[in-house]
Scaffold this motif. Structure first.
Motif, short mmCIF file in Angstrom:
data_model
loop_
_atom_site.label_atom_id
_atom_site.label_comp_id
_atom_site.label_asym_id
_atom_site.label_seq_id
_atom_site.Cartn_x
_atom_site.Cartn_y
_atom_site.Cartn_z
N ILE A 85 -36.57 129.09 -23.74
CA ILE A 85 -38.01 129.19 -23.44
C ILE A 85 -38.22 130.11 -22.24
N ASP A 86 -38.86 131.25 -22.47
CA ASP A 86 -39.06 132.24 -21.42
C ASP A 86 -39.76 131.68 -20.19
N GLU A 87 -40.80 130.88 -20.42
CA GLU A 87 -41.59 130.37 -19.30
C GLU A 87 -40.73 129.50 -18.36
N ILE A 88 -39.83 128.71 -18.94
CA ILE A 88 -38.93 127.88 -18.12
C ILE A 88 -37.98 128.77 -17.33
N LEU A 108 -35.05 136.77 -20.87
CA LEU A 108 -36.39 136.78 -21.44
C LEU A 108 -36.32 137.35 -22.85
N ASN A 109 -36.89 136.63 -23.80
CA ASN A 109 -36.90 137.10 -25.19
C ASN A 109 -38.07 138.04 -25.47
N LYS A 110 -39.19 137.81 -24.78
CA LYS A 110 -40.39 138.61 -25.02
C LYS A 110 -40.40 139.82 -24.09
N LEU A 111 -40.38 141.00 -24.68
CA LEU A 111 -40.39 142.22 -23.88
C LEU A 111 -41.66 142.33 -23.05
N SER A 112 -42.76 141.74 -23.54
CA SER A 112 -44.03 141.81 -22.80
C SER A 112 -43.92 141.12 -21.45
N PHE A 113 -43.09 140.07 -21.35
CA PHE A 113 -42.91 139.39 -20.07
C PHE A 113 -42.21 140.28 -19.06
N VAL A 114 -41.31 141.13 -19.54
CA VAL A 114 -40.63 142.06 -18.64
C VAL A 114 -41.64 143.01 -18.04
N GLU A 119 -39.43 144.95 -13.63
CA GLU A 119 -37.99 144.74 -13.62
C GLU A 119 -37.44 144.42 -12.25
N ASN A 120 -38.25 144.54 -11.19
CA ASN A 120 -37.77 144.23 -9.85
C ASN A 120 -38.17 142.84 -9.38
N SER A 121 -38.85 142.08 -10.25
CA SER A 121 -39.30 140.76 -9.84
C SER A 121 -38.12 139.84 -9.57
N PHE A 122 -37.08 139.95 -10.38
CA PHE A 122 -35.87 139.18 -10.19
C PHE A 122 -34.72 140.16 -10.07
N GLN A 123 -33.57 139.67 -9.65
CA GLN A 123 -32.45 140.59 -9.45
C GLN A 123 -31.94 141.17 -10.77
#
Length: 233
Positions: A85-88, A108-114, A119-123
């Motif tokens: 689950i992407d949100e988790i 993340l499975n959904k490219l829209s979330f990226v 791409e710099n939000s997380f390492q």
């Protein structure tokens, strides 16, 4: 010099016990990294405790802050959030960043979330669909390239506007043994590294590319499939 922490990772806290976790944990354990896996499904947790006797398996909700505190989440060098689950995964990674865990990997499975997160939000953000697509492109380009300067690795960056390509150089390449300063290299292209005998060379103008080298190129040019493409025709 850039303020990056290069200390070795010694422990990994993985949330989610799926196929990726099964293979990843084995590799981490081979490198003598301490592994703890948190999985909410009791059946999966039991199976993983049998598969991976050298890892610590916890049957609990990895998105629950109290569970993470009880399991000393904050003391781990790395957080790998790979539930289905992407949100988790996003929530856990935001929390890991907040408490100062130094290496965070988020699936993340959904490219829209990226795109939303950037791409710099997380390492590190891992998107399985993108990895599969990039590998298909790598194989197709290598097959199409009859000169056999094989594309060994291929990644698309910055919303597919930049390509990072690793090419194995053959004996027939036109650029072999010519100092880089004497080559008319295309604009918007960087020769990031030359890897020779497993040693990475940060190239200077006097360096040359040789048969058997692996050359890592960063370019905005599309359909790049041969080391000779680095030079202006």
């Amino acid at each position: 010099a850039l303020g990056k922490d290069r200390r070795k990772i010694k422990s990994a806290f993985i949330i989610g016990a799926g196929i990726i976790t099964h293979y990843l944990a084995q590799e981490l354990l081979k490198d003598k990294i301490t592994v703890k896996i948190v999985e909410m499904n009791p059946e999966k947790a039991n199976k993983f405790s049998e598969y991976l006797p050298n890892a610590t398996i916890i049957n609990a909700d990895g998105s629950n802050e109290e569970v993470l505190k009880e399991e000393n989440f904050q003391n781990y060098d790395s957080c790998i959030s790979i539930t289905g689950i992407d949100e988790i995964n996003m929530f856990i990674s935001i929390y890991a960043k907040k408490i100062g865990i130094k290496k965070i990997i988020t699936k993340l499975n959904k490219l829209s979330f990226v795109d939303i997160l950037g791409e710099n939000s997380f390492q590190s953000i891992i998107t399985p669909k993108k990895i599969v697509a990039d590998n298909i492109v790598r194989v197709v380009r290598s097959i199409a390239n009859k000169k056999k300067n094989l594309i060994e690795n291929f990644y698309r960056l910055e919303n597919n506007t930049v390509e990072a390509i690793e090419i194995l150089v053959n004996s027939d390449s036109k650029i072999n043994n010519i100092p880089l300063k004497d080559l008319k290299i295309k604009k918007n292209l960087i020769i990031a590294y030359i890897v020779r005998n497993n040693v990475a060379i940060f190239p200077k103008g006097t360096d040359v590319i040789k048969e058997g080298d692996r050359v890592i190129i960063i370019t905005t040019e599309s359909f790049f499939d041969d080391i000779n493409n680095i030079i202006e025709e």
